[in-house]
Scaffold this motif. Structure first.
Motif, mmCIF file in Angstrom:
data_model
loop_
_atom_site.group_PDB
_atom_site.id
_atom_site.type_symbol
_atom_site.label_atom_id
_atom_site.label_comp_id
_atom_site.label_asym_id
_atom_site.label_seq_id
_atom_site.Cartn_x
_atom_site.Cartn_y
_atom_site.Cartn_z
ATOM 1 N N SER A 1 9.981 5.992 7.074
ATOM 2 C CA SER A 1 10.038 4.592 6.641
ATOM 3 C C SER A 1 11.427 4.209 6.159
ATOM 4 C CB SER A 1 9.035 4.353 5.511
ATOM 5 O OG SER A 1 9.460 4.994 4.311
ATOM 6 N N THR B 1 16.673 -10.442 9.001
ATOM 7 C CA THR B 1 16.360 -9.682 7.791
ATOM 8 C C THR B 1 17.600 -9.501 6.915
ATOM 9 O OG1 THR B 1 14.636 -8.461 8.955
ATOM 10 C CG2 THR B 1 15.453 -7.516 6.912
ATOM 11 N N GLU C 1 17.599 -7.049 0.478
ATOM 12 C CA GLU C 1 16.332 -7.335 -0.173
ATOM 13 C C GLU C 1 15.307 -6.224 0.026
ATOM 14 O OE1 GLU C 1 15.032 -11.070 1.317
ATOM 15 O OE2 GLU C 1 16.601 -12.234 0.298
ATOM 16 N N LEU C 2 15.623 -5.245 0.875
ATOM 17 C CA LEU C 2 14.708 -4.133 1.105
ATOM 18 C C LEU C 2 14.655 -3.222 -0.121
ATOM 19 C CD1 LEU C 2 15.666 -3.126 4.776
ATOM 20 C CD2 LEU C 2 13.703 -4.492 4.023
ATOM 21 N N GLU C 3 13.520 -2.598 -0.316
ATOM 22 C CA GLU C 3 13.339 -1.692 -1.455
ATOM 23 C C GLU C 3 14.327 -0.530 -1.374
ATOM 24 O OE1 GLU C 3 9.991 1.413 -3.305
ATOM 25 O OE2 GLU C 3 9.574 0.245 -1.469
ATOM 26 N N LYS D 1 2.273 -0.702 8.410
ATOM 27 C CA LYS D 1 2.835 -0.850 7.066
ATOM 28 C C LYS D 1 3.110 0.531 6.485
ATOM 29 C CE LYS D 1 0.782 -5.315 5.888
ATOM 30 N NZ LYS D 1 -0.040 -6.080 4.901
ATOM 31 N N ASN E 1 3.897 3.297 -0.030
ATOM 32 C CA ASN E 1 4.891 3.253 -1.114
ATOM 33 C C ASN E 1 5.063 4.632 -1.752
ATOM 34 O OD1 ASN E 1 5.390 0.450 -0.867
ATOM 35 N ND2 ASN E 1 3.510 0.011 -2.014
ATOM 36 N N THR F 1 7.114 10.414 4.882
ATOM 37 C CA THR F 1 7.693 9.250 4.218
ATOM 38 C C THR F 1 9.076 8.895 4.735
ATOM 39 O OG1 THR F 1 6.550 10.015 2.240
ATOM 40 C CG2 THR F 1 8.141 8.255 1.957
ATOM 41 N N ARG G 1 13.635 1.163 2.164
ATOM 42 C CA ARG G 1 12.367 1.267 2.877
ATOM 43 C C ARG G 1 12.078 -0.013 3.658
ATOM 44 N NH1 ARG G 1 8.636 3.134 -0.801
ATOM 45 N NH2 ARG G 1 8.528 5.166 0.189
ATOM 46 N N LEU G 2 11.703 0.179 4.920
ATOM 47 C CA LEU G 2 11.177 -0.938 5.683
ATOM 48 C C LEU G 2 9.735 -1.179 5.235
ATOM 49 C CD1 LEU G 2 12.378 0.050 9.269
ATOM 50 C CD2 LEU G 2 13.385 -1.680 7.773
ATOM 51 N N PRO G 3 9.347 -2.414 4.966
ATOM 52 C CA PRO G 3 7.960 -2.648 4.541
ATOM 53 C C PRO G 3 6.957 -2.371 5.650
ATOM 54 C CG PRO G 3 9.124 -4.730 4.861
ATOM 55 C CD PRO G 3 10.150 -3.639 4.958
ATOM 56 N N SER G 4 7.385 -2.612 6.892
ATOM 57 C CA SER G 4 6.526 -2.367 8.045
ATOM 58 C C SER G 4 7.388 -2.322 9.303
ATOM 59 C CB SER G 4 5.464 -3.468 8.188
ATOM 60 O OG SER G 4 6.087 -4.718 8.457
#
Length: 476
Positions: A67, A2, A6-8, A190, A193, A64, A84-87
């Motif tokens: 995440s 990973t 690139e993570l949010e 998941k 958001n 939240t 944030r991890l997407p999942s």
């Protein structure tokens, strides 16, 4: 592999959060833990993994912060941030272990849990960064059992404070008793958001008075005059000049529900609180096993929750909002060999007054606000090395966590634990009263404090508390 960049990106870590990311990066402080035992009279036909995964899916959806992972911990505010991890795959952060020994039904030493705490508090969240959350759950259960298990939740301190950790178990228990909320038990979850709540300093202005600011500067720049240290103050051995992967050690002490309840009533009778009482008990026990001709002062430095002073923060929202208060203890004049004989309820009242004075400030003159003057958090932390500690001990009490009357599942004994802070107090005590009404005291200390000494102090704490309750019974 990973690419974490690139993570949010969610938001910067606040200064209090960055204090925790700095300690985590340096290897000084890995995590906080809150452990609870769950029981159901009927058990379940479902495997334990199915039960746990189903419950965690809802817990994650409601909180939240679970995440979020802190990134760029090698940096300081405002460059450290939450992403944030997407999942996540729950199989990477939930571990199921078979209990080798039966958990104590009543008050008793749980050696297996103590060993688990020692192991887990030595683990950080640096491995496989970007694929796993900054928390994990360890589930202890006897082979084949689905009606009793122990859930030990460990989390990065930047995510939440100790009081917020109770919300994890509150939500977990609620979902155990409402399994129909989410029938899915898939281990892949998941994340929603949902934006993260603001950090502490964005929720409270943390104003500083000129007198507080000047006193702080005077102690820093003129320590021989305004920060002079008493030669009879005990704060453990000085910190080493270098520090690499310090270890934490633990000892547990539980009290029955009856003793816990009577001590609480006794504290109220003497116009004080459980926290203030335990702070004075700890000091009295330490004095009982420190040389009287060398040490006659102790300083406790304890956290206090600031949640009540934050606007628009729901009671169900995890947050990280703290202040600290200090109290100087003096050895009892005419010191007796017995710690119980030296315990003074008047001192416990003064201790409670110190807590009240801190809370009356409503967040003003909070030491956390001074972190704005530490541009490099890592230099600030390493600047403590080679020096004497500021505090002798710490008491962190997260209060009573009740188990609702409704529902088949009940939460029972709890343990609040954390790493020993190598740049903080020499020894500490985490306190929580679980759904069974039993107070649990978790003592923690680092490498430079002797285990034999702590064992004597813990034994003294037990003698003092049980002695106070027995004395009260005898006067009725």
């Amino acid at each position: 592999m990973t690419n974490v960049k690139e993570l949010e990106k969610l938001r910067p870590c606040g200064r209090l959060e960055t204090y925790s990311t700095g300690r985590h990066y340096l290897g000084y402080y890995n995590n906080v833990g809150l452990t609870a035992t769950y029981t159901s009279p009927s058990g379940s036909s479902e495997p334990l993994e199915t039960i746990i995964y189903g419950a965690l899916r809802i817990v994650i959806a409601e909180h939240t912060i679970l995440s979020a992972i802190p990134l760029d911990e090698e940096k300081s505010y405002p460059d450290v941030y939450f992403a944030r991890l997407p999942s996540i795959d729950l199989r990477t952060c939930v571990e199921f272990r078979q209990r080798e020994t039966k958990a104590p039904d009543n008050v008793g030493d749980d050696e297996e849990l103590k060993n688990l705490l020692t192991e887990e508090h030595s683990r950080n969240f640096k491995d496989n960064l970007g694929t796993k959350p900054s928390w994990r759950l360890i589930v202890l259960a006897s082979s084949g059992s689905t009606n009793t298990f122990t859930a030990a939740w460990f989390f990065h301190h930047a995510l939440a404070d100790g009081t917020s950790a109770t919300l994890f178990h509150d939500t977990f228990l609620k979902v155990l008793n409402s399994p129909s909320q989410d029938p899915s038990t898939e281990p892949i979850v998941k994340f929603p958001n949902t934006p993260l709540p603001p950090f502490f300093e964005d929720q409270h202005p943390l104003p500083i008075s000129w007198s507080f600011f000047i006193r702080t500067l005077a102690k820093i720049f003129f320590p021989s005059i305004f920060g002079k240290r008493s030669p009879t103050l005990w704060t453990g051995a000085p910190l080493p000049a270098t520090l690499t992967n310090p270890e934490s050690h633990f000892q547990l002490l539980d009290f029955s529900a009856e003793t816990t309840q009577r001590l609480a009533k006794l504290a109220r009778k003497h116009n004080t609180s459980i926290t203030a009482t335990l702070d004075c008990v700890f000091a009295t026990a330490l004095f009982a096993h420190l040389p009287a001709d060398q040490y006659d002062q102790l300083i406790s430095s304890n956290p206090a929750s600031m949640r009540r002073f934050l606007k628009d923060v729901p009671d169900t929202q995890m947050t990280n909002a703290l202040t600290t208060y200090t109290y100087t203890h003096y050895r009892h004049k005419g010191d007796q060999k017995s710690g119980l004989a030296n315990f003074d309820w008047a001192e416990a009242q003064k201790n409670k007054d110190a807590i009240n004075s801190t809370l009356a400030l409503e967040g003003r003159d909070n030491p956390v606000a001074l972190l704005r003057y530490a541009p490099n958090i890592h230099e600030y932390l390493t600047g403590h090395l080679g020096k004497a500690r500021d505090a002798s001990f710490q008491v962190s009490n997260i209060g009573v966590v009740k188990s609702p009357a409704e529902g088949a599942w009940k939460s029972g004994r709890m343990v609040f634990s954390q790493c020993a802070n190598p740049v903080g107090a020499a020894v500490g005590m985490g306190v929580v009263t679980g759904g069974d009404g039993c107070a649990s005291l978790c003592f923690y200390w680092g490498d430079r404090v002797a285990e034999e000494f702590i064992s004597k102090v813990v034994g003294e704490v037990k003698v003092i508390i049980e002695g106070l309750v027995q004395e009260e019974n005898a006067t009725k």
